[in-house]
Design a protein around this motif. Structure first.
Motif, PDB file in Angstrom:
ATOM      1  N   GLY A 162       0.785  -1.227   0.000  1.00 35.43           N
ATOM      2  CA  GLY A 162       0.000   0.000   0.000  1.00 35.43           C
ATOM      3  C   GLY A 162       0.813   1.271   0.000  1.00 35.43           C
ATOM      4  N   ILE A 163       2.157   1.149   0.022  1.00 27.63           N
ATOM      5  CA  ILE A 163       3.017   2.328  -0.090  1.00 27.63           C
ATOM      6  C   ILE A 163       3.397   2.474  -1.566  1.00 27.63           C
ATOM      7  CG2 ILE A 163       5.139   3.466   0.634  1.00 27.63           C
ATOM      8  CD1 ILE A 163       5.137   1.713   3.133  1.00 27.63           C
ATOM      9  N   ILE A 164       2.979   3.542  -2.182  1.00 25.22           N
ATOM     10  CA  ILE A 164       3.174   3.728  -3.626  1.00 25.22           C
ATOM     11  C   ILE A 164       4.525   4.383  -3.900  1.00 25.22           C
ATOM     12  CG2 ILE A 164       2.280   4.868  -5.692  1.00 25.22           C
ATOM     13  CD1 ILE A 164      -0.506   4.790  -4.335  1.00 25.22           C
ATOM     14  N   LEU A 165       5.324   3.722  -4.759  1.00 28.72           N
ATOM     15  CA  LEU A 165       6.606   4.257  -5.201  1.00 28.72           C
ATOM     16  C   LEU A 165       6.693   4.106  -6.706  1.00 28.72           C
ATOM     17  CD1 LEU A 165       9.469   5.383  -4.744  1.00 28.72           C
ATOM     18  CD2 LEU A 165      10.222   3.039  -4.281  1.00 28.72           C
ATOM     19  N   ASN A 166       6.895   5.197  -7.386  1.00 31.05           N
ATOM     20  CA  ASN A 166       6.936   5.206  -8.839  1.00 31.05           C
ATOM     21  C   ASN A 166       7.893   4.149  -9.395  1.00 31.05           C
ATOM     22  OD1 ASN A 166       6.436   6.247 -11.494  1.00 31.05           O
ATOM     23  ND2 ASN A 166       8.378   7.364 -11.389  1.00 31.05           N
ATOM     24  N   GLY A 167       7.355   3.264 -10.262  1.00 32.05           N
ATOM     25  CA  GLY A 167       8.179   2.278 -10.923  1.00 32.05           C
ATOM     26  C   GLY A 167       8.379   0.982 -10.168  1.00 32.05           C
ATOM     27  N   TYR A 168       7.800   0.874  -8.954  1.00 28.76           N
ATOM     28  CA  TYR A 168       8.022  -0.300  -8.124  1.00 28.76           C
ATOM     29  C   TYR A 168       6.710  -0.816  -7.538  1.00 28.76           C
ATOM     30  CZ  TYR A 168      12.853   1.122  -8.558  1.00 28.76           C
ATOM     31  OH  TYR A 168      14.067   1.476  -9.073  1.00 28.76           O
ATOM     32  N   LYS A 169       6.723  -2.075  -7.115  1.00 29.51           N
ATOM     33  CA  LYS A 169       5.527  -2.680  -6.533  1.00 29.51           C
ATOM     34  C   LYS A 169       5.133  -1.967  -5.244  1.00 29.51           C
ATOM     35  CE  LYS A 169       3.695  -7.048  -4.721  1.00 29.51           C
ATOM     36  NZ  LYS A 169       4.011  -8.471  -4.410  1.00 29.51           N
ATOM     37  N   ASN A 170       6.128  -1.679  -4.405  1.00 25.92           N
ATOM     38  CA  ASN A 170       5.880  -1.019  -3.125  1.00 25.92           C
ATOM     39  C   ASN A 170       7.007  -0.046  -2.796  1.00 25.92           C
ATOM     40  OD1 ASN A 170       3.471  -2.525  -2.210  1.00 25.92           O
ATOM     41  ND2 ASN A 170       4.862  -4.268  -2.141  1.00 25.92           N
ATOM     42  N   GLY A 171       6.691   0.913  -1.960  1.00 25.70           N
ATOM     43  CA  GLY A 171       7.700   1.833  -1.450  1.00 25.70           C
ATOM     44  C   GLY A 171       8.131   1.451  -0.052  1.00 25.70           C
TER      45      GLY A 171
END
Length: 230
Positions: A162-171
């Motif tokens: 649920g942590i959004i990081l551009n280009g990745y599954k999770n932040g």
């Protein structure tokens, strides 16, 4: 004292409106072209504050120097290191600093070690992975959690889901926020949407820290906020 912070230039309009409403002085980050395009806006890769010293990656030094003129500014060329993205990404509070000395410079390590106890972890992106309260640590990295647990440091493990990081599954949890004062923790997004919000809220309450966030925004990792409040 006027609250001054450095934040990602990719933050939402609602986030910047929140800063204006709370009279928080800020400067938006300048993308550092030495870093991955998915996160080169993240300020905790380009700037590290250690008390009155501020280490700045030399590619962006000129952009920040006037905003930071009240501090002792030190240029760092991360090109000199195997993984330059980790050199300035150190997690710390008043008592400890968390990193691996092989991922940073000798000068930075020795500066941190003057007033803080070194806690070695394997995670190079230390600040990305941790929220450092005065008496508690929250991390989304299982390796960091195990290392701190073994040293009897108060630590809580939270999910990366649920942590959004551009280009990745999770932040990562450390990249979602930063302290703007001793008693206020600022998030880029709506932390109440996060699966482990209850853990963050409980720790914040125990530390007498207020949580500030723009309501309704995605819970995003835009790099740890750099604060200059003291």
């Amino acid at each position: 004292m006027l609250q001054k912070i450095i934040v990602s230039n990719c933050a939402s309009e609602n986030f910047f409106e929140l800063l204006d409403k709370n009279s928080i002085c800020y400067i938006k980050s300048l993308n550092n072209e030495k870093f991955n395009n998915n996160y080169n806006d993240h300020i905790d890769l380009s700037i590290l504050r250690i008390d009155n010293d501020i280490y700045i990656e030399n590619s962006v030094f000129e952009y920040y120097k006037d905003f930071l003129k009240d501090y002792n500014l030190i240029k760092v060329d991360v090109s000199d290191f195997k993984n330059g993205e980790t050199v300035l990404n150190v997690a710390k509070n008043d008592k400890y600093f968390f990193h691996n000395e092989k991922f940073t410079s000798k000068e930075i390590f020795e500066s941190l070690n003057l007033k803080r106890e070194y806690v070695k972890i394997n995670q190079g992106y230390s600040n990305c992975s941790m929220i450092c309260f005065k008496n508690h640590i929250i991390t989304s990295d299982e390796g960091v959690f195990k290392s701190l647990k073994s040293k009897n440091i108060n630590v809580e493990l939270v999910t990366t889901d649920g942590i959004i990081l551009n280009g990745y599954k999770n932040g990562f949890i450390g990249g979602t926020c930063g302290f703007v004062s001793d008693d206020t923790l600022l998030f880029y997004g709506d932390v109440t949407k996060y699966q482990d919000y209850d853990i963050i809220k409980r720790v914040a309450d125990e530390e007498n820290v207020k949580i500030l966030f723009p309501k309704g925004e995605d819970f995003v990792d835009l790099g740890g906020i750099v604060s200059l409040w003291r």
